[in-house]
Write a protein that holds these residues in place. Sequence first.
Motif, PDB file in Angstrom:
ATOM      1  N   THR A  15       6.149 -26.613   2.988  1.00 58.79           N
ATOM      2  CA  THR A  15       6.729 -25.846   3.607  1.00 58.79           C
ATOM      3  C   THR A  15       6.069 -24.344   2.744  1.00 58.79           C
ATOM      4  O   THR A  15       6.542 -24.520   1.557  1.00 58.79           O
ATOM      5  CB  THR A  15       7.869 -25.335   3.801  1.00 58.79           C
ATOM      6  OG1 THR A  15       9.364 -26.162   3.060  1.00 58.79           O
ATOM      7  CG2 THR A  15       7.741 -26.642   5.043  1.00 58.79           C
ATOM      8  N   ASP A  16       6.406 -23.108   2.727  1.00 63.80           N
ATOM      9  CA  ASP A  16       6.715 -22.066   2.189  1.00 63.80           C
ATOM     10  C   ASP A  16       8.424 -21.422   1.961  1.00 63.80           C
ATOM     11  O   ASP A  16       8.454 -21.987   2.881  1.00 63.80           O
ATOM     12  CB  ASP A  16       6.093 -20.924   3.304  1.00 63.80           C
ATOM     13  CG  ASP A  16       4.646 -20.731   2.751  1.00 63.80           C
ATOM     14  OD1 ASP A  16       3.650 -22.312   1.537  1.00 63.80           O
ATOM     15  OD2 ASP A  16       3.800 -19.926   3.469  1.00 63.80           O
ATOM     16  N   HIS A  17       8.917 -22.557   1.164  1.00 63.93           N
ATOM     17  CA  HIS A  17      10.165 -22.259   0.957  1.00 63.93           C
ATOM     18  C   HIS A  17      10.674 -20.918   0.890  1.00 63.93           C
ATOM     19  O   HIS A  17      10.316 -19.933   0.137  1.00 63.93           O
ATOM     20  CB  HIS A  17      10.064 -23.289  -0.562  1.00 63.93           C
ATOM     21  CG  HIS A  17       9.749 -24.491  -0.451  1.00 63.93           C
ATOM     22  ND1 HIS A  17      10.014 -25.411   0.475  1.00 63.93           N
ATOM     23  CD2 HIS A  17       8.297 -24.404  -1.173  1.00 63.93           C
ATOM     24  CE1 HIS A  17       8.873 -26.619   0.066  1.00 63.93           C
ATOM     25  NE2 HIS A  17       8.366 -26.182  -1.030  1.00 63.93           N
ATOM     26  N   ARG A  18      12.124 -21.635   1.953  1.00 64.66           N
ATOM     27  CA  ARG A  18      12.767 -19.688   1.248  1.00 64.66           C
ATOM     28  C   ARG A  18      14.030 -19.772   1.771  1.00 64.66           C
ATOM     29  O   ARG A  18      14.533 -20.707   1.740  1.00 64.66           O
ATOM     30  CB  ARG A  18      12.090 -18.543   2.728  1.00 64.66           C
ATOM     31  CG  ARG A  18      10.637 -18.391   2.857  1.00 64.66           C
ATOM     32  CD  ARG A  18      10.301 -18.048   4.925  1.00 64.66           C
ATOM     33  NE  ARG A  18      11.391 -17.561   5.242  1.00 64.66           N
ATOM     34  CZ  ARG A  18      11.074 -17.788   6.373  1.00 64.66           C
ATOM     35  NH1 ARG A  18       9.537 -17.697   7.384  1.00 64.66           N
ATOM     36  NH2 ARG A  18      12.390 -16.694   7.794  1.00 64.66           N
ATOM     37  N   ARG A  19      14.889 -18.592   2.029  1.00 60.84           N
ATOM     38  CA  ARG A  19      16.190 -19.182   1.537  1.00 60.84           C
ATOM     39  C   ARG A  19      16.619 -19.321   3.088  1.00 60.84           C
ATOM     40  O   ARG A  19      18.183 -20.190   2.701  1.00 60.84           O
ATOM     41  CB  ARG A  19      16.732 -18.152   0.893  1.00 60.84           C
ATOM     42  CG  ARG A  19      18.232 -17.759   1.066  1.00 60.84           C
ATOM     43  CD  ARG A  19      19.247 -17.852  -0.222  1.00 60.84           C
ATOM     44  NE  ARG A  19      20.112 -18.310  -0.049  1.00 60.84           N
ATOM     45  CZ  ARG A  19      21.376 -19.505   1.050  1.00 60.84           C
ATOM     46  NH1 ARG A  19      20.502 -19.966   1.707  1.00 60.84           N
ATOM     47  NH2 ARG A  19      22.627 -19.102   1.263  1.00 60.84           N
ATOM     48  N   ALA A  20      16.670 -19.209   3.594  1.00 58.72           N
ATOM     49  CA  ALA A  20      16.527 -19.551   5.209  1.00 58.72           C
ATOM     50  C   ALA A  20      15.505 -18.940   6.151  1.00 58.72           C
ATOM     51  O   ALA A  20      14.602 -17.754   6.070  1.00 58.72           O
ATOM     52  CB  ALA A  20      17.900 -18.315   5.616  1.00 58.72           C
ATOM     53  N   VAL A  21      15.244 -19.970   7.377  1.00 54.28           N
ATOM     54  CA  VAL A  21      14.339 -20.457   8.169  1.00 54.28           C
ATOM     55  C   VAL A  21      14.980 -20.290   9.286  1.00 54.28           C
ATOM     56  O   VAL A  21      15.145 -21.137   9.940  1.00 54.28           O
ATOM     57  CB  VAL A  21      13.590 -21.884   8.173  1.00 54.28           C
ATOM     58  CG1 VAL A  21      12.022 -21.257   8.593  1.00 54.28           C
ATOM     59  CG2 VAL A  21      13.392 -21.328   6.583  1.00 54.28           C
ATOM     60  N   ALA A 173       5.517 -20.393 -11.632  1.00 52.19           N
ATOM     61  CA  ALA A 173       5.391 -20.367 -10.438  1.00 52.19           C
ATOM     62  C   ALA A 173       4.494 -19.151  -9.692  1.00 52.19           C
ATOM     63  O   ALA A 173       4.871 -19.111  -8.194  1.00 52.19           O
ATOM     64  CB  ALA A 173       7.130 -20.642  -9.846  1.00 52.19           C
ATOM     65  N   ARG A 174       3.808 -18.669 -10.394  1.00 51.51           N
ATOM     66  CA  ARG A 174       3.843 -17.208 -10.044  1.00 51.51           C
ATOM     67  C   ARG A 174       2.473 -18.076  -9.236  1.00 51.51           C
ATOM     68  O   ARG A 174       1.443 -17.642  -8.496  1.00 51.51           O
ATOM     69  CB  ARG A 174       2.842 -16.383 -10.748  1.00 51.51           C
ATOM     70  CG  ARG A 174       4.314 -15.675 -11.290  1.00 51.51           C
ATOM     71  CD  ARG A 174       4.203 -14.616 -12.542  1.00 51.51           C
ATOM     72  NE  ARG A 174       4.955 -13.589 -12.421  1.00 51.51           N
ATOM     73  CZ  ARG A 174       5.731 -13.205 -12.807  1.00 51.51           C
ATOM     74  NH1 ARG A 174       5.532 -12.198 -11.393  1.00 51.51           N
ATOM     75  NH2 ARG A 174       6.476 -11.808 -12.704  1.00 51.51           N
ATOM     76  N   GLY A 175       1.953 -19.572  -9.877  1.00 50.29           N
ATOM     77  CA  GLY A 175       0.772 -19.480  -9.347  1.00 50.29           C
ATOM     78  C   GLY A 175       0.969 -20.296  -8.406  1.00 50.29           C
ATOM     79  O   GLY A 175      -0.430 -21.673  -8.047  1.00 50.29           O
ATOM     80  N   ASN A 176       2.222 -20.919  -7.656  1.00 49.14           N
ATOM     81  CA  ASN A 176       2.400 -22.100  -6.144  1.00 49.14           C
ATOM     82  C   ASN A 176       2.837 -20.812  -5.670  1.00 49.14           C
ATOM     83  O   ASN A 176       3.885 -20.133  -5.420  1.00 49.14           O
ATOM     84  CB  ASN A 176       3.284 -22.479  -6.936  1.00 49.14           C
ATOM     85  CG  ASN A 176       4.094 -23.486  -6.167  1.00 49.14           C
ATOM     86  OD1 ASN A 176       3.368 -23.533  -4.936  1.00 49.14           O
ATOM     87  ND2 ASN A 176       5.794 -24.156  -6.065  1.00 49.14           N
ATOM     88  N   PRO A 177       1.957 -20.402  -4.494  1.00 53.95           N
ATOM     89  CA  PRO A 177       2.328 -19.988  -3.720  1.00 53.95           C
ATOM     90  C   PRO A 177       3.202 -20.418  -2.629  1.00 53.95           C
ATOM     91  O   PRO A 177       4.087 -20.096  -1.173  1.00 53.95           O
ATOM     92  CB  PRO A 177       1.055 -20.350  -2.969  1.00 53.95           C
ATOM     93  CG  PRO A 177       0.440 -21.570  -2.741  1.00 53.95           C
ATOM     94  CD  PRO A 177       0.657 -21.381  -4.582  1.00 53.95           C
ATOM     95  N   HIS A 178       3.675 -21.567  -2.409  1.00 56.18           N
ATOM     96  CA  HIS A 178       5.285 -22.380  -2.174  1.00 56.18           C
ATOM     97  C   HIS A 178       6.353 -22.092  -2.450  1.00 56.18           C
ATOM     98  O   HIS A 178       7.345 -22.423  -1.459  1.00 56.18           O
ATOM     99  CB  HIS A 178       4.607 -23.917  -1.583  1.00 56.18           C
ATOM    100  CG  HIS A 178       3.520 -23.759  -0.903  1.00 56.18           C
ATOM    101  ND1 HIS A 178       3.264 -24.221   0.159  1.00 56.18           N
ATOM    102  CD2 HIS A 178       2.453 -24.606  -1.651  1.00 56.18           C
ATOM    103  CE1 HIS A 178       1.882 -24.462   0.181  1.00 56.18           C
ATOM    104  NE2 HIS A 178       1.680 -25.053  -0.326  1.00 56.18           N
ATOM    105  N   ALA A 179       6.677 -21.243  -3.658  1.00 56.12           N
ATOM    106  CA  ALA A 179       7.334 -21.278  -4.054  1.00 56.12           C
ATOM    107  C   ALA A 179       8.383 -20.195  -3.592  1.00 56.12           C
ATOM    108  O   ALA A 179       7.820 -18.921  -2.855  1.00 56.12           O
ATOM    109  CB  ALA A 179       7.157 -21.525  -5.913  1.00 56.12           C
ATOM    110  N   GLN A 180       9.884 -20.453  -3.950  1.00 55.36           N
ATOM    111  CA  GLN A 180      10.836 -19.272  -3.139  1.00 55.36           C
ATOM    112  C   GLN A 180      11.057 -18.130  -3.979  1.00 55.36           C
ATOM    113  O   GLN A 180      11.002 -16.749  -3.857  1.00 55.36           O
ATOM    114  CB  GLN A 180      12.015 -20.132  -2.957  1.00 55.36           C
ATOM    115  CG  GLN A 180      12.718 -19.270  -2.277  1.00 55.36           C
ATOM    116  CD  GLN A 180      13.883 -20.049  -2.478  1.00 55.36           C
ATOM    117  OE1 GLN A 180      14.192 -21.114  -2.138  1.00 55.36           O
ATOM    118  NE2 GLN A 180      15.507 -19.063  -1.340  1.00 55.36           N
TER     119      GLN A 180
END
Lengths: 356, 141
Positions: A15-21, A173-180
């Motif tokens: 997933t595209d990781h987020r604090r809350a979904v 993580a700037r190169g990781n589009p999924h990182a939070q």
Amino acid sequence: MAPQRDVAIVAFAQTDHRRAVPERNEVELIQPVIRQALDQVGATIADIGFTCSGSSDYLAGQAFSFVMTLDAVGAFPPIQESHVEMDGAWALYEAWLKIQAGHADTALVYGYSKASPGDLPRVLSRQLDPYYYGPLWPDSVALAGLQARAMIDAGLIDEAEMAAIAHRSREAARGNPHAQLRGSDPLDELLAAPYLSDPLRRHDCPPITDGGAAVVLAAGDRAREWSKRPAWIRGIDHRIDSHNLGARDLTVSPSASLAAAKAGVSEGKVDVAELHAPFTHQEKILATALGLGDSTVLNPSGGALAANPMMAAGLIRLGEVFRRIEDGEADRGVAHATSGHLLQQNFVAVLEGDPR
Amino acid sequence: MLEAPLVIEYPFNRTTGPVIGAFLTGLREQRVLGIRGVDGRVVCPPVEYDPQTSEPLTEMVEVGAEGTVTSWSRVTTPRDGQPLGGAHTLALIRLDGADTSMLHVVDGEVVTGDRVRIRWADEREGLITDIAAFEPVEGGV
């Protein structure tokens, strides 16, 4: 344990990781990820011999919550499946065993959680023993602080080195589009910040994340059909240290060292290592335990400091190493996962691509 | 929108057995018990099996109500259920006569090596929280 059959990771999605979904439940969170992983190999669930998931009822807030989440795999055709109340890395271990035993040739593995509905550091205190530790409700950050303190007292790390690990991870993580968390404040600003739980500052701690990941395993020729460069699992092992924190030397990880030895980490060069180190000081413990040197790129994805979905962050380490092998960025890599407080349980796998 | 409280509970009792049970009963009487391991070291709180050899252990040993902080982390945002309502220190404490450390809270600011002593709860019922907290020993070495 040494493999009897050649088994590889051949697909990975997250997933595209987020604090809350808040707008999705667990099924809605993980279903698109499972779909992406199967699409990568052009498979449907009918092509999968075994399905195994990792999740936690304590996070979901209901018993047997993984049964509901099976809706994400689909109601038909019938499947063989299992579940671990652990990170998805341990689900992958079970699936690997199933394939080694000849009971399946392919497997779908996924892990997921939504930590956002509860107070995660408090929920995690329920992992502790119920007599000596649980009634004190010690939160996970303060517990990790005990370990960081022990390392600082022993002269094995200092707060500046911990901040440097946080900075390097989140910049990577700037190169990781999924990182939070992508990018970091400068080091001097990190060290000027107040303590969250002395000696830990906010940057020393993982983010709280809703998210998940899925991996596809395949044996032999099927793996070669499904991936241009499968990441063969050359060694895999998991070990545990005492849950009795006060009886452990918190500055070392004997179980990670043992798992690394059994998995054969030192039997070749390690181009890349993805270590599941939720707290900055733990990366140093693990890199030492696994015997990793300067020639190994550590956590190019940003690691758990950039996104830490419980029950999936370990599986993601496997996926991130797979992706680099499949893309040809690395030939041999190590993936590590942890579970419990203060690196209590440790999983290590060695992944390798065919010669180019 | 309909809302309902969600209370997660496990409504069963556990038997604590001869080792943990003896420790918890000791707390009720303001005594702290450890157990002697195969190598002679005293493990406190006591464990049923030797940490190295996994052999069953039986020799309970009384340890002191004072000890030394072996690691600590400051808690400034206390959470529900924690023994002290306000800021406190989560610590590992090696009680005098023991060779391993106990996890508990210290009411005050301490650092590694500081001496602390048990403050007993007024009403004790055989739980780890019969130790209300540890407190710094003034002038302790």
